[in-house]
Design an enzyme around this catalytic site. Structure first.
Site, PDB file in Angstrom:
ATOM      1  N   ASN A   1       0.843  -1.180   0.000  1.00  0.00           N
ATOM      2  CA  ASN A   1       0.000   0.000   0.000  1.00  0.00           C
ATOM      3  C   ASN A   1       0.897   1.255   0.000  1.00  0.00           C
ATOM      4  O   ASN A   1       1.549   1.569   0.987  1.00  0.00           O
ATOM      5  CB  ASN A   1      -0.884  -0.055   1.255  1.00  0.00           C
TER       6      ASN A   1
ATOM      7  N   HIS B   1       0.276   4.381  -0.047  1.00  0.00           N
ATOM      8  CA  HIS B   1      -0.124   5.452   0.856  1.00  0.00           C
ATOM      9  C   HIS B   1       0.440   5.205   2.260  1.00  0.00           C
ATOM     10  O   HIS B   1       1.021   6.097   2.877  1.00  0.00           O
ATOM     11  CB  HIS B   1      -1.653   5.526   0.885  1.00  0.00           C
ATOM     12  N   LYS B   2       0.288   3.957   2.731  1.00  0.00           N
ATOM     13  CA  LYS B   2       0.819   3.598   4.059  1.00  0.00           C
ATOM     14  C   LYS B   2       2.333   3.746   4.092  1.00  0.00           C
ATOM     15  O   LYS B   2       2.903   4.234   5.060  1.00  0.00           O
ATOM     16  CB  LYS B   2       0.480   2.134   4.387  1.00  0.00           C
TER      17      LYS B   2
ATOM     18  N   ASP C   1      -1.728  -4.377  11.322  1.00  0.00           N
ATOM     19  CA  ASP C   1      -3.069  -4.904  11.113  1.00  0.00           C
ATOM     20  C   ASP C   1      -4.034  -3.992  11.860  1.00  0.00           C
ATOM     21  O   ASP C   1      -3.703  -3.500  12.939  1.00  0.00           O
ATOM     22  CB  ASP C   1      -3.184  -6.346  11.616  1.00  0.00           C
TER      23      ASP C   1
ATOM     24  N   GLY D   1     -12.458   3.006   3.722  1.00  0.00           N
ATOM     25  CA  GLY D   1     -13.040   2.091   4.709  1.00  0.00           C
ATOM     26  C   GLY D   1     -14.275   2.677   5.383  1.00  0.00           C
ATOM     27  O   GLY D   1     -15.191   3.190   4.733  1.00  0.00           O
TER      28      GLY D   1
HETATM   29  P1  IMP Z   1      -5.754  -2.987   7.244  1.00  0.00           P
HETATM   30  O1  IMP Z   1      -5.320  -3.997   8.254  1.00  0.00           O
HETATM   31  O2  IMP Z   1      -5.012  -1.699   7.368  1.00  0.00           O
HETATM   32  O3  IMP Z   1      -5.728  -3.531   5.839  1.00  0.00           O
HETATM   33  O4  IMP Z   1      -7.263  -2.628   7.553  1.00  0.00           O
HETATM   34  C1  IMP Z   1      -8.308  -3.586   7.515  1.00  0.00           C
HETATM   35  C2  IMP Z   1      -9.624  -2.906   7.227  1.00  0.00           C
HETATM   36  O5  IMP Z   1      -9.973  -2.038   8.319  1.00  0.00           O
HETATM   37  C3  IMP Z   1      -9.646  -2.010   5.995  1.00  0.00           C
HETATM   38  O6  IMP Z   1      -9.964  -2.751   4.842  1.00  0.00           O
HETATM   39  C4  IMP Z   1     -10.769  -1.034   6.337  1.00  0.00           C
HETATM   40  O7  IMP Z   1     -12.031  -1.588   6.071  1.00  0.00           O
HETATM   41  C5  IMP Z   1     -10.616  -0.876   7.829  1.00  0.00           C
HETATM   42  N1  IMP Z   1      -9.770   0.291   8.144  1.00  0.00           N
HETATM   43  C6  IMP Z   1      -8.455   0.269   8.471  1.00  0.00           C
HETATM   44  N2  IMP Z   1      -7.995   1.510   8.700  1.00  0.00           N
HETATM   45  C7  IMP Z   1      -9.046   2.336   8.505  1.00  0.00           C
HETATM   46  C8  IMP Z   1      -9.198   3.747   8.587  1.00  0.00           C
HETATM   47  O8  IMP Z   1      -8.260   4.520   8.876  1.00  0.00           O
HETATM   48  N3  IMP Z   1     -10.418   4.225   8.319  1.00  0.00           N
HETATM   49  C9  IMP Z   1     -11.476   3.429   7.997  1.00  0.00           C
HETATM   50  N4  IMP Z   1     -11.395   2.119   7.884  1.00  0.00           N
HETATM   51  C10 IMP Z   1     -10.178   1.561   8.151  1.00  0.00           C
END
Ligand code: IMP
Length: 191
Positions: free
Chosen positions: A9, A11-12, A68, A149
């Site tokens: 990602n 952006h991250k 995560d 998200g």
């Molecule tokens: P990940 O572990 O960063 O991939 O996040 C898992 C899921 O959590 C994402 O697919 C989003 O649905 C939700 N999520 C994570 N971070 C955010 C955020 O900052 N805002 C809104 N939803 C988030």
């Protein structure tokens, strides 16, 4: 020191690079030619972050960190948690997930929720974890267009704007991921 961030990602990656000292060269998965489907089979956010970081450390022999994140809703006993990305089913959209949450909370007055990010850092086989939490409430309707998200329905505690109405700088200052990343950066600075 070279450090792999187990993500593709962009952006991250950019976000983390701006806060981690230049003494560290941050590589992403592509940089190390990793195109594996990294397992995320644990039932906790902590467990998944750990599993991803150790996967890279063990298979690619490189120091690594992985993150995560999940949305934890009080009245749903912490759901969707580790299932946040695929709450409405495999291949679902952000919008499908929001719709499912809104339906589950229909008529419910306790709308408290929090985002939690765990970053797991594995250096020379030793693990360190950093956590970031932001509390808030879930609105009944979407507001705002930025972010991703669940942002349009998440109102951080003490704010009158949803995550999707804040600029990315404003969000990063208070967000779960921002807090966990700053803790990681601080740890690395003092090493
Ligand atoms: P990940 O572990 O960063 O991939 O996040 C898992 C899921 O959590 C994402 O697919 C989003 O649905 C939700 N999520 C994570 N971070 C955010 C955020 O900052 N805002 C809104 N939803 C988030």
């Amino acid at each position: 020191m070279k450090l792999v961030f187990a993500t593709n990602n962009k952006h991250k990656l950019e976000e983390v690079k701006t806060i981690i000292s230049n003494d560290f060269e941050i590589l992403n998965l592509k940089d190390i030619n990793c195109f594996d489907d990294i397992p995320e089979t644990q039932d906790t956010i902590e467990g998944n972050a750990s599993q991803k970081a150790f996967y890279i450390y063990e298979n690619y022999k490189m120091n690594c960190f992985a993150d995560d994140t999940g949305l934890e809703i009080d009245v749903l006993n912490g759901e969707p948690g580790v299932y946040s990305a695929r709450y409405a089913g495999e291949g679902c959209s952000f919008d499908d997930n929001i719709e499912k949450v809104l339906k589950k909370l229909s008529g419910v007055s306790n709308r408290k929720a929090q985002f939690k990010t765990v970053i797991s850092l594995v250096i020379n086989g030793k693990e360190y974890q950093f956590k970031g939490i932001i509390e808030g409430t879930l609105l009944k309707e979407r507001r705002g267009t930025s972010g991703f998200g669940y942002d349009p329905v998440f109102l951080p505690k003490g704010y009158d704007k949803t995550f999707a109405e804040l600029s990315s700088e404003e969000k990063n200052k208070i967000s779960h991921r921002g807090t966990a990343s700053r803790k990681l950066a601080e740890f690395l600075k003092n090493r």
